[in-house]
Write a protein that holds these residues in place. Structure first.
Motif, PDB file in Angstrom:
ATOM      1  N   SER A 166       0.877  -1.224   0.051  1.00 32.03           N
ATOM      2  CA  SER A 166      -0.051  -0.079  -0.065  1.00 32.03           C
ATOM      3  C   SER A 166       0.826   1.171   0.018  1.00 32.03           C
ATOM      4  CB  SER A 166      -0.986   0.004   1.248  1.00 32.03           C
ATOM      5  OG  SER A 166      -0.284  -0.083   2.419  1.00 32.03           O
TER       6      SER A 166
ATOM      7  N   LYS B 284       1.912   1.852  -3.586  1.00 30.65           N
ATOM      8  CA  LYS B 284       0.914   2.372  -4.520  1.00 30.65           C
ATOM      9  C   LYS B 284       0.829   3.788  -4.014  1.00 30.65           C
ATOM     10  CE  LYS B 284      -1.922  -1.670  -4.834  1.00 30.65           C
ATOM     11  NZ  LYS B 284      -3.291  -2.239  -4.582  1.00 30.65           N
ATOM     12  N   LYS B 285       0.882   4.219  -2.990  1.00 31.80           N
ATOM     13  CA  LYS B 285       0.754   5.945  -2.546  1.00 31.80           C
ATOM     14  C   LYS B 285       2.019   6.483  -3.159  1.00 31.80           C
ATOM     15  CE  LYS B 285      -1.660   5.196   1.999  1.00 31.80           C
ATOM     16  NZ  LYS B 285      -1.623   5.525   3.339  1.00 31.80           N
ATOM     17  N   GLN B 286       3.231   6.132  -3.008  1.00 32.49           N
ATOM     18  CA  GLN B 286       4.301   6.635  -3.781  1.00 32.49           C
ATOM     19  C   GLN B 286       4.112   6.747  -5.196  1.00 32.49           C
ATOM     20  OE1 GLN B 286       7.861   4.646  -2.272  1.00 32.49           O
ATOM     21  NE2 GLN B 286       7.765   5.540  -0.243  1.00 32.49           N
ATOM     22  N   LEU B 287       3.720   5.454  -5.876  1.00 31.09           N
ATOM     23  CA  LEU B 287       3.296   5.454  -7.281  1.00 31.09           C
ATOM     24  C   LEU B 287       2.464   6.367  -7.728  1.00 31.09           C
ATOM     25  CD1 LEU B 287       4.267   3.928  -9.698  1.00 31.09           C
ATOM     26  CD2 LEU B 287       2.332   2.534  -9.232  1.00 31.09           C
ATOM     27  N   GLU B 288       1.343   6.662  -7.000  1.00 25.72           N
ATOM     28  CA  GLU B 288       0.194   7.737  -7.201  1.00 25.72           C
ATOM     29  C   GLU B 288       0.884   9.257  -7.070  1.00 25.72           C
ATOM     30  OE1 GLU B 288      -3.241   7.229  -4.890  1.00 25.72           O
ATOM     31  OE2 GLU B 288      -3.712   5.070  -5.930  1.00 25.72           O
ATOM     32  N   GLN B 289       1.762   9.230  -6.322  1.00 24.05           N
ATOM     33  CA  GLN B 289       2.457  10.682  -6.114  1.00 24.05           C
ATOM     34  C   GLN B 289       3.229  11.101  -7.313  1.00 24.05           C
ATOM     35  OE1 GLN B 289       4.386  10.704  -2.362  1.00 24.05           O
ATOM     36  NE2 GLN B 289       2.446  11.014  -1.257  1.00 24.05           N
TER      37      GLN B 289
ATOM     38  N   LYS C  99       2.866   9.787 -10.079  1.00 25.35           N
ATOM     39  CA  LYS C  99       2.015  10.084 -11.501  1.00 25.35           C
ATOM     40  C   LYS C  99       1.536  11.240 -11.516  1.00 25.35           C
ATOM     41  CE  LYS C  99       0.304   5.263 -12.303  1.00 25.35           C
ATOM     42  NZ  LYS C  99      -0.987   4.653 -12.644  1.00 25.35           N
ATOM     43  N   LYS C 100       1.059  11.794 -10.266  1.00 26.44           N
ATOM     44  CA  LYS C 100       0.546  13.345 -10.226  1.00 26.44           C
ATOM     45  C   LYS C 100       1.719  14.324 -10.528  1.00 26.44           C
ATOM     46  CE  LYS C 100      -2.836  12.311  -6.779  1.00 26.44           C
ATOM     47  NZ  LYS C 100      -3.545  12.673  -5.485  1.00 26.44           N
ATOM     48  N   GLU C 101       2.935  14.183 -10.015  1.00 22.65           N
ATOM     49  CA  GLU C 101       4.112  15.029 -10.284  1.00 22.65           C
ATOM     50  C   GLU C 101       4.271  14.972 -11.582  1.00 22.65           C
ATOM     51  OE1 GLU C 101       7.193  13.830  -7.860  1.00 22.65           O
ATOM     52  OE2 GLU C 101       6.229  14.539  -5.876  1.00 22.65           O
TER      53      GLU C 101
ATOM     54  N   ASP D 181       2.213  14.263 -14.126  1.00 20.28           N
ATOM     55  CA  ASP D 181       1.002  15.391 -14.779  1.00 20.28           C
ATOM     56  C   ASP D 181       1.287  16.455 -14.656  1.00 20.28           C
ATOM     57  OD1 ASP D 181      -0.259  12.689 -15.845  1.00 20.28           O
ATOM     58  OD2 ASP D 181      -1.519  12.790 -14.219  1.00 20.28           O
TER      59      ASP D 181
END
Length: 145
Positions: free
Chosen positions: A128, A131-136, A138-140, A142
């Motif tokens: 988990s 996953k949080k680090q991967l989402e961050q 992706k946002k960066e 973008d």
């Protein structure tokens, strides 16, 4: 006295005719009995000899049968013992591999233990966090585009 010589002659004649057959009968009975005793003795001796021969043959045959049965039992025992040893070695190998896998798992959990994760759900917590680090990330990415 006249009467006496013919009486003596008559007795002599009667005695002479009666006695030789008695003597001849006695002489022929003794060899006959000896022959029968000899035949009976030979029969008994032959029976004893034959019984001894049969006893030796039966004893030898039983000895051969017993030896072959013992050899068969020994082969069967050895085969069973070899099978048990190989099964035991295989089970010990399986148990050893299971123990090694368990030791590796315990080592992994001890190495990854930290204050942030609980030991019971350590892998789930780590996933988990990833996953949080991967989402961050992706946002960066973008935002940078």
């Amino acid at each position: 006295m006249m009467n006496s010589p013919p009486l003596t002659e008559t007795r002599a004649q009667i005695g002479s005719t009666e006695r030789p057959p008695r003597r001849a009968a006695r002489r022929s009975v003794v060899p006959f009995i000896c022959l029968w005793l000899l035949l009976i003795g030979a029969g008994v001796a032959g029976t004893v000899w034959y019984t001894g021969q049969q006893r030796e043959q039966v004893s030898a045959q039983l000895q051969r049968q017993t030896a072959s049965q013992i050899a068969a039992m020994q082969q069967d025992y050895r085969a069973r013992l070899d099978k048990l040893e190989s099964d035991y070695a295989a089970q010990m190998t399986q148990l050893s591999s299971k123990v090694e896998a368990l030791n590796e798992l315990l080592t992994f959990t001890q190495d990854n233990a930290s204050d942030k994760t609980d030991n019971s759900n350590k892998l789930y917590t780590q996933i988990s966090e990833l996953k949080k680090q991967l989402e961050q990330l992706k946002k960066e990415l973008d935002v940078l585009k």
